[in-house]
Enzyme design. Structure first.
Site, PDB file in Angstrom:
ATOM      1  CG  ASN A   1      45.561  48.000  48.646  1.00  0.00           C
ATOM      2  OD1 ASN A   1      45.312  47.342  49.659  1.00  0.00           O
ATOM      3  ND2 ASN A   1      46.013  49.155  48.661  1.00  0.00           N
ATOM      4  CG  HIS A   2      45.991  41.291  45.036  1.00  0.00           C
ATOM      5  ND1 HIS A   2      45.881  39.868  44.773  1.00  0.00           N
ATOM      6  CD2 HIS A   2      47.018  41.213  45.848  1.00  0.00           C
ATOM      7  CE1 HIS A   2      46.980  39.514  45.193  1.00  0.00           C
ATOM      8  NE2 HIS A   2      47.764  40.289  46.045  1.00  0.00           N
ATOM      9  CB  THR A   3      43.042  46.190  40.831  1.00  0.00           C
ATOM     10  OG1 THR A   3      41.927  47.177  40.547  1.00  0.00           O
ATOM     11  CG2 THR A   3      43.003  44.827  40.135  1.00  0.00           C
ATOM     12  CG  LEU A   4      38.896  45.340  45.357  1.00  0.00           C
ATOM     13  CD1 LEU A   4      38.026  45.925  46.677  1.00  0.00           C
ATOM     14  CD2 LEU A   4      39.037  43.997  45.599  1.00  0.00           C
TER      15      LEU A   4
ATOM     16  CB  THR B   1      41.502  38.817  43.344  1.00  0.00           C
ATOM     17  OG1 THR B   1      41.807  37.396  43.697  1.00  0.00           O
ATOM     18  CG2 THR B   1      40.245  39.139  44.109  1.00  0.00           C
TER      19      THR B   1
END
Length: 209
Positions: free
Chosen positions: A81-84, A89
């Site tokens: 998961n790339h942080t939102l 991204t």
């Protein structure tokens, strides 16, 4: 009845008791849960099916007893998961050396949604994908190539992208009684003696034992 052997069937090397091939301390698998793979070696489940499961994040994969996991099912963990929370991204903290960032903040590169927890007697279909943070209840069925991004209630059948509930397997009354019964926790000898009643749906006999 030996859940600690690798292959449950003589001559079948495509199906394994998953508990017997697990080596990572952050993966827990219950007795008699099986994994079938006709493409890759099923003994390499951790390598091929449990993805982005890096020790730095300390998240866990927990799978209950008597589950059936079909070929190609994948478990996608938090490090994917790339942080939102960021304006970008791009995972800058992951490449701390390149950008002169503190190594201690590597985990800020992704959003941590928690463990993946699979209940007992769950059937996960071919090529299904289970995302980080998802809990799947006892007795659920995950359809072929479903992408499960939200929790699944016990004894529900789900499918699609993203996976949605299609229907319940049984009436609310039967589901409640099965959840109370928890036959999968009985000794193997007892289960062996009542398999016919499990298969023909005679819950009344099980409740009397």
């Amino acid at each position: 009845m030996e859940s600690n052997k690798i292959y449950p069937r003589t001559g079948d090397t495509q199906t394994v008791y998953l508990k017997s091939v697990i080596t990572r301390p952050n993966i827990e698998v219950g007795d008699f849960t099986i994994y079938n793979d006709f493409i890759n070696d099923p003994r390499e489940f951790e390598k091929n099916n449990v993805l982005y499961h890096y020790p730095i994040n300390h998240d866990r994969l927990i799978i209950g007893k008597f589950c059936s996991i079909a070929c190609g099912a994948k478990f996608i963990f938090n490090c994917a998961n790339h942080t939102l929370k960021s304006l970008s991204t791009y995972t800058f903290p992951l490449f701390f050396e390149e950008w002169d960032l503190p190594k201690s903040e590597v985990a800020t590169a992704w959003d941590n949604k928690g463990d993946i927890v699979i209940g007992n007697d769950v059937w996960i279909g071919y090529d299904a994908v289970i995302m980080a943070g998802v809990t799947i209840g006892d007795g659920a069925i995950i359809g072929t190539r479903a992408v499960v991004a939200k929790d699944v209630e016990p004894y529900s059948i789900v499918g699609g992208i993203p996976a949605k509930e299609i229907r319940k397997r049984f009436s609310p009354d039967i589901i409640a009684r099965l959840r109370k019964l928890q036959w999968w926790n009985w000794p193997p000898e007892k289960i062996q003696s009542i398999i016919q009643y499990i298969q023909n749906g005679n819950i009344e006999v099980l409740e009397k034992l």
